[in-house]
Design a protein around this motif. Sequence first.
Motif, PDB file in Angstrom:
ATOM      1  N   ILE A  84       0.804  -1.164  -0.179  1.00 41.03           N
ATOM      2  CA  ILE A  84       0.492   0.118   0.315  1.00 41.03           C
ATOM      3  C   ILE A  84       1.163   1.360   0.183  1.00 41.03           C
ATOM      4  N   GLN A  85       1.891   0.925   0.777  1.00 40.14           N
ATOM      5  CA  GLN A  85       2.699   2.082   1.521  1.00 40.14           C
ATOM      6  C   GLN A  85       3.393   2.766  -0.436  1.00 40.14           C
ATOM      7  N   THR A  86       3.762   1.665  -1.104  1.00 38.22           N
ATOM      8  CA  THR A  86       4.506   2.060  -2.621  1.00 38.22           C
ATOM      9  C   THR A  86       3.174   2.060  -3.749  1.00 38.22           C
ATOM     10  N   VAL A  87       1.784   1.664  -3.553  1.00 32.86           N
ATOM     11  CA  VAL A  87       1.082   2.073  -4.373  1.00 32.86           C
ATOM     12  C   VAL A  87       0.699   3.529  -4.430  1.00 32.86           C
ATOM     13  N   ALA A  88       0.687   3.913  -2.759  1.00 29.20           N
ATOM     14  CA  ALA A  88       0.574   5.726  -2.869  1.00 29.20           C
ATOM     15  C   ALA A  88       1.646   6.498  -3.567  1.00 29.20           C
ATOM     16  N   LEU A  89       3.209   5.697  -3.196  1.00 27.20           N
ATOM     17  CA  LEU A  89       3.729   6.478  -3.858  1.00 27.20           C
ATOM     18  C   LEU A  89       4.166   6.811  -5.320  1.00 27.20           C
ATOM     19  N   ASN A  90       4.104   5.480  -5.396  1.00 27.98           N
ATOM     20  CA  ASN A  90       3.911   5.669  -6.761  1.00 27.98           C
ATOM     21  C   ASN A  90       2.888   6.524  -8.214  1.00 27.98           C
ATOM     22  N   ALA A  91       1.387   6.257  -7.169  1.00 27.67           N
ATOM     23  CA  ALA A  91       0.631   7.695  -7.482  1.00 27.67           C
ATOM     24  C   ALA A  91       0.876   9.267  -6.892  1.00 27.67           C
ATOM     25  N   ALA A  92       1.183   9.390  -5.739  1.00 29.28           N
ATOM     26  CA  ALA A  92       2.395  10.480  -5.611  1.00 29.28           C
ATOM     27  C   ALA A  92       3.225  11.233  -6.386  1.00 29.28           C
ATOM     28  N   PHE A  93       4.110  10.226  -7.689  1.00 28.74           N
ATOM     29  CA  PHE A  93       5.522  10.755  -8.343  1.00 28.74           C
ATOM     30  C   PHE A  93       4.373  10.488  -9.204  1.00 28.74           C
ATOM     31  N   ALA A  94       3.658  10.349 -10.146  1.00 30.30           N
ATOM     32  CA  ALA A  94       2.637  10.159 -11.199  1.00 30.30           C
ATOM     33  C   ALA A  94       2.105  11.993 -11.472  1.00 30.30           C
ATOM     34  N   ALA A  95       1.487  12.372  -9.949  1.00 38.46           N
ATOM     35  CA  ALA A  95       0.549  13.072  -9.371  1.00 38.46           C
ATOM     36  C   ALA A  95       1.280  13.832 -10.246  1.00 38.46           C
ATOM     37  N   ALA A  96       2.784  14.047  -9.545  1.00 40.99           N
ATOM     38  CA  ALA A  96       3.975  15.277  -9.239  1.00 40.99           C
ATOM     39  C   ALA A  96       4.107  16.030 -11.587  1.00 40.99           C
ATOM     40  N   ALA A  97       4.460  14.427 -11.871  1.00 35.91           N
ATOM     41  CA  ALA A  97       4.473  14.212 -13.068  1.00 35.91           C
ATOM     42  C   ALA A  97       3.616  15.309 -13.611  1.00 35.91           C
ATOM     43  N   MET A  98       2.257  15.227 -13.200  1.00 33.21           N
ATOM     44  CA  MET A  98       1.964  15.678 -14.195  1.00 33.21           C
ATOM     45  C   MET A  98       0.651  16.709 -14.002  1.00 33.21           C
ATOM     46  N   GLY A  99       1.306  17.775 -12.522  1.00 32.38           N
ATOM     47  CA  GLY A  99       1.492  19.026 -12.409  1.00 32.38           C
ATOM     48  C   GLY A  99      -0.603  18.894 -11.918  1.00 32.38           C
ATOM     49  N   SER A 100      -1.029  17.730 -10.881  1.00 36.41           N
ATOM     50  CA  SER A 100      -2.517  17.567 -10.339  1.00 36.41           C
ATOM     51  C   SER A 100      -2.530  16.789  -9.407  1.00 36.41           C
TER      52      SER A 100
END
Length: 691
Positions: free
Chosen positions: A638-654
Motif C-alpha cells: 500500500i505504501q508503494t502504491v501511494a508513493l507511485n501515485a504521488a510521483f505520477a501526480a507530480a509529473a502531471m501537475g495534478s
Amino acid sequence: MTEFDDWFAANDKFLTGAVAWLRERLEAARTPEARADTTATTQEPKAFFSRRTARPPAMPAAAIGRPAPAAVPMPLDAAEDQDDPPPLIMLARRLGMTAFERNVLLLSVAMELDTRIAGLCARVHRVPAMDYPTFALAMSVFDDPGWDAISPERPLRHWQLVDVVRTGPEPLTSSRLRADDRIVSFVKGLHHLDERLRPILRPLPKTSSDDLAPSQQSVAEEVTTGLRRVSADGAPAPTVLLLGPDRACKRLVAGEVARIANLHLFTLDAEDLPSERSDLESLSRLWHRETLLAPVGLHIDAHDVDRRGAAADSVRRWLRERPGLVLLDVREMWPDVTETAVVPVDVARPMPAEQLSTWQDALRASVDDVAPSRLAGQFDLDLTNIRRIAHETADVVGEQRLTALWRACLLHSRPVLDELAQRLDPKATMDDLQLPDPEKRQLEQILDQVSNRGKVYDGMGFRERMNRGLGISVLFAGESGTGKTMAAEALAHKLDLLLYRIDLSSVVDKYIGETEKNLRRLFDAAEGGGAILFFDEADALFGKRSEVKDSHDRYANIEINYLLQRLEGYRGLAILATNRKSSMDTAFLRRLRFIVSFPFPGVTQRTEIWSHIFPEQAEAGELDVARLARLDLTGGSIQTVALNAAFAAAAMGSRITMPLMLDAARAELRKLEKPVNESDFRWLELAEGSA
C-alpha cells in the motif's frame, strides 16, 4: 636543588672520576715496556685462540697495564658497596656482568663522553687510524680479562650493550666496539625509551583508582598480590591474561596494576609486531633490556587477534624472551601463550549496582531519584564514561537534564556500531501500527520489559541467579510488507534507543571463522545498551542446522552454534524478522522471549492504512478508501502504491486522484504476480470519472 638534581650531580662526579681512571689506564698501557710486552704477546696468537677455556691464560703484568696512580683512585669498586649505586654499577649488577665486562662497557661509553679517549686508543694501538676501543685493547688495559666477555651469550653482546663493528675479514678482537646509544644515555643518567622501540610502543595513560569500580579494583589487587608473591620467590614475572570483551575496562585494570606496582606502562598492538623472526627477537630482547634499565611494564593488545593466526605466533615468540611484566589483552584464554607461568583474570564492566551508585554520586540532586536507575538499567558503561557524561551535561537543568543524559549515552554507543551496521532513523510510532489486539499487547509487553529490566534483574535479585538470558530476544514473523520493520522502528522510537539493521553482506564471510568474528564485534559493540539490533531476513543467519556431510556443513553449523550462544548471552534487545518462520532453527525459537506474528492485514486494517497513507502536505482528491481496501495488498505494498501515485501526480501537475491510485495498484498487483480483475478497475475508473 631537587633530590634528582643531587643524584644527577653525584653521577656526573662518579663518571668524571671513572673516565679519569680510564685515561690513566690507557696512559699506562702505552708505556715502552707495556708496548714491548704487548707486542711479544700478540706474536703468537694461535696459542691464545686455540684454547677453549672461558678465560685466556694470564698475561704479563706490563701487558695488562700498571695500576692507576694513587692520585686517581679507582671509583668503580668503591661504588659497588653503595645501596643506590650509579647507573653503570647498577647496570652491571642487574645484568650479571664481571668487573672486566663492566670496564669494557666503560671504555666504550667513555668514547662518547670524553674526546681524549680516541687519541689514547690510537696511541695504545700504535695505529693512528685505530682511534677507537677494541676488545684487544681492553684485554691489554684491564685486570682479569676474559675471552668469554665478547661471546654472544655474555651480557655485552646478548643485551646489545656494545656493537661489534666489523669491516671485511677483520678479526673480532681488533674490530671497533661502539656503545649502544640507549646505554650511553642510561649511564649518563638520562632515561628514555629506546628509539628502535618507539615505532611500536606508546605510553598508556595513567589511571586513577577512582576510574575503577570496586569489582575491577579487586581484580587489579589480586594480580599485583600474585606478582609480589612470584617476585619474592625469584621466579620470572608471569604473563597476565586479561580476559573479556571490553577493551577499555581491561586497559583500566592494566593501568591500575602498573600504578600499584609503580611501573610506567607501555602498550603494543599485536598486529604491529614484525613478522620476521630475527627482527622480532631483536625487538623483544631490547624491550627485555628496558625492563632491566627502568621500572616499566608492557600491555599487549591482542583483543581482536585470532590465537591461531600469525599475529598470535608473533606474540608467543615475543614472550619467549621473558620480557618482564606483560599484561596480554585477549578475549578468551590462550592455553599455549607462553612457556612461563600464566595468570588469567576475567575483567568485566562495572556491576549494575556500581554503575547505579556512580550515577547517583555524579548526578546528586540535579535529576529525580528515578533517573539514575533508568540510566543504569538501560546503559552498560564504565565509571569514567558515566562521570564524563554527567560532567558534559552539567549545564542542562530541570527536566531537560535527563534527556541530555540519555542522548549523551546514545552518542557514546554510536561510533563502533556505525562501522558494523546500518543505523535506521525511527519514523514510525506505535499509533502507526495496524495490528490485531493480541499482537499489540505483545509489543506493549516488550516495551515494559525493556524499560523495567533494572527493577526486575537487580531490584528483585534475578541477576544473581542468572548468567544467561538477561537480554530480550524477539522474533517478528510474517509475510513481507506486513509491518515488521515498522514495528521495530516504533519500539526504538518509543524507547528512545538507536536502531541498527544488520547488513548480512557485512557479516557473512566466505572465509572460515570470519563470520563469527564479525558477529562478535557486533554484539560486543551493542552491549553498551543504547541500541536495538534488528536482523532483517533473519532466516539467512539463524537457519536450521543441517546434517554434516562435508566440511562446509560442519563450519556452517559452527556459525549457527556461535549465534545461539551470543544471542543467549546478549543483554540488550535483539529483533529477528523473517517471512519464513518454518526455516528457523528450533534452538533459536526456544531462546526467544517473544514471538510476534504479523498476519496479512484484513479489510479493517487495510482501511486504516489507506486512510492515513498520505501526509498532510500531499494534495489528494476524493479517494474511495473502501474500494482500495478490498485490494489484496500488505501495508508495505500500500505504501508503494501511494508513493507511485504521488510521483505520477507530480509529473502531471495534478492532485492525487483515484485513477492514478488504481493505475499504481494495478502495477503493484502485477509486480507481485497476483490476479488482476480488469473489469473491477474499469468500473472504478468510470465511477471516478463521472464524479
